[in-house]
Design a protein around this motif. Structure first.
Motif, PDB file in Angstrom:
ATOM      1  N   SER A  76      -2.133 119.393   1.402  1.00 19.83           N
ATOM      2  CA  SER A  76      -2.738 119.016   2.664  1.00 19.83           C
ATOM      3  C   SER A  76      -4.250 118.966   2.484  1.00 19.83           C
ATOM      4  CB  SER A  76      -2.368 120.009   3.764  1.00 19.83           C
ATOM      5  OG  SER A  76      -3.161 121.165   3.683  1.00 19.83           O
ATOM      6  N   ASP A  77      -4.926 118.460   3.488  1.00 23.94           N
ATOM      7  CA  ASP A  77      -6.378 118.379   3.456  1.00 23.94           C
ATOM      8  C   ASP A  77      -7.030 119.581   4.126  1.00 23.94           C
ATOM      9  OD1 ASP A  77      -6.346 115.949   2.118  1.00 23.94           O
ATOM     10  OD2 ASP A  77      -6.220 114.808   3.987  1.00 23.94           O
ATOM     11  N   GLU A  78      -6.228 120.595   4.460  1.00 30.12           N
ATOM     12  CA  GLU A  78      -6.777 121.800   5.065  1.00 30.12           C
ATOM     13  C   GLU A  78      -7.665 122.521   4.049  1.00 30.12           C
ATOM     14  OE1 GLU A  78      -4.111 124.112   7.988  1.00 30.12           O
ATOM     15  OE2 GLU A  78      -2.781 123.349   6.427  1.00 30.12           O
ATOM     16  N   ASP A  79      -8.405 123.495   4.518  1.00 30.24           N
ATOM     17  CA  ASP A  79      -9.304 124.297   3.691  1.00 30.24           C
ATOM     18  C   ASP A  79      -8.602 124.711   2.398  1.00 30.24           C
ATOM     19  OD1 ASP A  79     -10.997 126.244   2.573  1.00 30.24           O
ATOM     20  OD2 ASP A  79     -11.380 127.217   4.494  1.00 30.24           O
ATOM     21  N   GLN A  80      -9.215 124.425   1.267  1.00 27.54           N
ATOM     22  CA  GLN A  80      -8.630 124.747  -0.045  1.00 27.54           C
ATOM     23  C   GLN A  80      -8.430 126.239  -0.230  1.00 27.54           C
ATOM     24  OE1 GLN A  80     -11.919 122.882  -2.076  1.00 27.54           O
ATOM     25  NE2 GLN A  80     -12.565 124.823  -3.003  1.00 27.54           N
ATOM     26  N   ARG A  81      -9.121 127.058   0.560  1.00 23.43           N
ATOM     27  CA  ARG A  81      -9.047 128.512   0.421  1.00 23.43           C
ATOM     28  C   ARG A  81      -7.827 129.125   1.107  1.00 23.43           C
ATOM     29  NH1 ARG A  81     -15.513 128.576   1.093  1.00 23.43           N
ATOM     30  NH2 ARG A  81     -14.997 126.757   2.314  1.00 23.43           N
ATOM     31  N   LEU A  82      -7.051 128.310   1.819  1.00 29.49           N
ATOM     32  CA  LEU A  82      -5.827 128.789   2.466  1.00 29.49           C
ATOM     33  C   LEU A  82      -4.695 128.841   1.445  1.00 29.49           C
ATOM     34  CD1 LEU A  82      -6.067 126.775   5.807  1.00 29.49           C
ATOM     35  CD2 LEU A  82      -6.582 129.206   5.441  1.00 29.49           C
ATOM     36  N   PRO A  83      -3.650 129.623   1.696  1.00 31.53           N
ATOM     37  CA  PRO A  83      -2.565 129.763   0.705  1.00 31.53           C
ATOM     38  C   PRO A  83      -1.774 128.489   0.429  1.00 31.53           C
ATOM     39  CG  PRO A  83      -2.478 131.533   2.322  1.00 31.53           C
ATOM     40  CD  PRO A  83      -3.506 130.563   2.800  1.00 31.53           C
ATOM     41  N   HIS A  84      -1.645 127.609   1.403  1.00 31.25           N
ATOM     42  CA  HIS A  84      -0.901 126.355   1.246  1.00 31.25           C
ATOM     43  C   HIS A  84       0.546 126.574   0.811  1.00 31.25           C
ATOM     44  CE1 HIS A  84      -4.244 123.620   2.076  1.00 31.25           C
ATOM     45  NE2 HIS A  84      -4.994 124.507   1.456  1.00 31.25           N
ATOM     46  N   HIS A  85       1.215 127.533   1.446  1.00 30.12           N
ATOM     47  CA  HIS A  85       2.650 127.730   1.205  1.00 30.12           C
ATOM     48  C   HIS A  85       3.431 126.578   1.816  1.00 30.12           C
ATOM     49  CE1 HIS A  85       3.134 131.716  -0.529  1.00 30.12           C
ATOM     50  NE2 HIS A  85       2.163 132.153   0.265  1.00 30.12           N
ATOM     51  N   LYS A  86       4.526 126.201   1.175  1.00 27.74           N
ATOM     52  CA  LYS A  86       5.477 125.286   1.789  1.00 27.74           C
ATOM     53  C   LYS A  86       6.247 126.065   2.848  1.00 27.74           C
ATOM     54  CE  LYS A  86       6.176 122.058  -1.953  1.00 27.74           C
ATOM     55  NZ  LYS A  86       7.169 121.214  -2.562  1.00 27.74           N
ATOM     56  N   SER A  87       6.967 125.358   3.695  1.00 27.35           N
ATOM     57  CA  SER A  87       7.778 126.032   4.709  1.00 27.35           C
ATOM     58  C   SER A  87       9.235 125.608   4.526  1.00 27.35           C
ATOM     59  CB  SER A  87       7.284 125.648   6.100  1.00 27.35           C
ATOM     60  OG  SER A  87       8.028 126.311   7.085  1.00 27.35           O
ATOM     61  N   PRO A  88      10.106 126.514   4.070  1.00 25.11           N
ATOM     62  CA  PRO A  88       9.826 127.893   3.696  1.00 25.11           C
ATOM     63  C   PRO A  88       9.115 127.958   2.335  1.00 25.11           C
ATOM     64  CG  PRO A  88      12.126 127.392   3.220  1.00 25.11           C
ATOM     65  CD  PRO A  88      11.534 126.169   3.895  1.00 25.11           C
ATOM     66  N   PRO A  89       8.470 129.096   2.056  1.00 29.38           N
ATOM     67  CA  PRO A  89       7.765 129.235   0.770  1.00 29.38           C
ATOM     68  C   PRO A  89       8.714 129.068  -0.422  1.00 29.38           C
ATOM     69  CG  PRO A  89       7.177 131.013   2.265  1.00 29.38           C
ATOM     70  CD  PRO A  89       8.321 130.275   2.905  1.00 29.38           C
ATOM     71  N   GLU A  90       8.191 128.448  -1.493  1.00 26.59           N
ATOM     72  CA  GLU A  90       8.936 128.288  -2.746  1.00 26.59           C
ATOM     73  C   GLU A  90       8.165 129.013  -3.840  1.00 26.59           C
ATOM     74  OE1 GLU A  90      10.217 124.285  -3.832  1.00 26.59           O
ATOM     75  OE2 GLU A  90       9.904 123.681  -1.729  1.00 26.59           O
ATOM     76  N   PHE A  91       8.579 130.238  -4.126  1.00 25.48           N
ATOM     77  CA  PHE A  91       7.883 131.046  -5.119  1.00 25.48           C
ATOM     78  C   PHE A  91       8.260 130.624  -6.532  1.00 25.48           C
ATOM     79  CE2 PHE A  91       7.561 133.571  -1.296  1.00 25.48           C
ATOM     80  CZ  PHE A  91       6.224 133.947  -1.338  1.00 25.48           C
ATOM     81  N   VAL A  92       7.357 130.872  -7.453  1.00 23.53           N
ATOM     82  CA  VAL A  92       7.519 130.516  -8.863  1.00 23.53           C
ATOM     83  C   VAL A  92       7.555 131.804  -9.659  1.00 23.53           C
ATOM     84  CG1 VAL A  92       6.443 129.342 -10.817  1.00 23.53           C
ATOM     85  CG2 VAL A  92       6.343 128.312  -8.523  1.00 23.53           C
ATOM     86  N   SER A  93       8.515 131.906 -10.556  1.00 28.41           N
ATOM     87  CA  SER A  93       8.692 133.124 -11.352  1.00 28.41           C
ATOM     88  C   SER A  93       7.679 133.210 -12.494  1.00 28.41           C
ATOM     89  CB  SER A  93      10.106 133.156 -11.934  1.00 28.41           C
ATOM     90  OG  SER A  93      10.243 132.135 -12.912  1.00 28.41           O
ATOM     91  N   LEU A  94       7.539 134.421 -13.010  1.00 28.85           N
ATOM     92  CA  LEU A  94       6.700 134.621 -14.196  1.00 28.85           C
ATOM     93  C   LEU A  94       7.242 133.824 -15.379  1.00 28.85           C
ATOM     94  CD1 LEU A  94       6.003 138.459 -13.956  1.00 28.85           C
ATOM     95  CD2 LEU A  94       4.441 136.590 -13.422  1.00 28.85           C
TER      96      LEU A  94
END
Length: 190
Positions: A11-29
Motif C-alpha cells: 500500500s501507499d500508507e506510511d512505510q513505517r507501519l507494519p503492513h500486515h495482510k488481513s489475516p496476517p501471513e507470517f513467514v517462518s525462520l
C-alpha cells in the motif's frame, strides 16, 4: 523471542507501519533461511564484550564495525535518508546489522518477488546475503541504534533495482532460486 517476519500488504500508507495482510501471513525462520537470511538472538547489553558476537565475527570474518543512531534528532535530512534506505536495492556484499536499541524493518523479496517484512528489535543480528533485493525503514518509534559489521573495509554501495546483470545478483539467483544449490546454513535463534 525469535524474530518475526510476514508477507506484506502493499500500500501507499506510511512505510513505517507494519503492513500486515488481513489475516496476517507470517513467514517462518526456515523460509528466511531458504532466502539466505541469517539470524542470531544476542544480548545487546553485552555487545562490547559478548563471546558469542565475537565468535560470529571471527567465524564470518567481520573485521570492521561501527555504530549508527537513526532518529530525526541525530540525522540530517532524516525523512530523505529514510526514503533512500527504502528504495529497493542490492549490495555486492552481505548486509550485517545488529540492533542494539529501538526497532525497524528489513524487507526482502522472496522467490515469487513478494515482499517479506522482517521486524528487528534490540538483540537481533541479521545478515542479508549479497544480491538479495531489500530495503530498510524504521517503524513508527523513529529510533534504532545499529551496529554495522563488514568483512574488511566498509562498502555502502547500493545498486537500485533492476540489477539482474550484477554479479552478486546472478550468484544469489543461482544459489537460492535454482533449487540445485542452497545456501547451506540455517537461521538460528540463540
Amino acid at each position: 523471542m525469535a524474530i518475526e517476519a510476514w508477507f506484506m500488504h502493499e500500500s501507499d500508507e506510511d512505510q513505517r507501519l507494519p503492513h500486515h495482510k488481513s489475516p496476517p501471513e507470517f513467514v517462518s525462520l526456515e523460509k528466511l533461511a531458504e532466502l539466505g537470511v541469517l539470524y542470531w538472538r544476542l544480548d545487546p547489553e553485552k555487545h562490547e564484550d559478548d563471546p558469542e558476537l565475537n565468535r560470529i565475527r571471527e567465524d564470518r570474518g567481520y573485521s570492521y564495525m561501527d555504530m549508527l543512531d537513526l532518529c530525526p534528532e541525530k540525522v540530517e535530512n532524516y525523512e530523505q535518508k529514510l526514503k533512500n534506505f527504502y528504495t529497493e536495492h542490492i549490495h555486492g556484499d552481505e548486509e550485517i546489522r545488529y540492533c542494539l536499541e529501538g526497532s525497524g524493518y528489513f524487507d526482502v523479496r522472496d522467490k515469487e518477488d513478494r515482499w517479506i517484512r522482517i521486524a528487528i528489535n534490540g538483540g537481533d543480528l541479521i545478515v542479508l546475503p549479497a544480491g538479495i533485493y531489500h530495503r530498510f525503514t524504521l517503524d513508527t518509534n523513529n529510533y534504532i541504534k545499529l551496529m554495522r559489521l563488514f568483512v574488511g573495509e566498509p562498502v555502502w554501495t547500493a545498486f537500485n533495482r533492476p540489477q539482474e546483470e550484477h554479479p552478486a545478483r546472478k550468484e544469489y539467483v543461482k544459489r537460492s532460486f535454482s533449487g540445485a544449490h542452497r545456501f547451506g546454513f540455517a537461521v538460528a535463534a540463540h
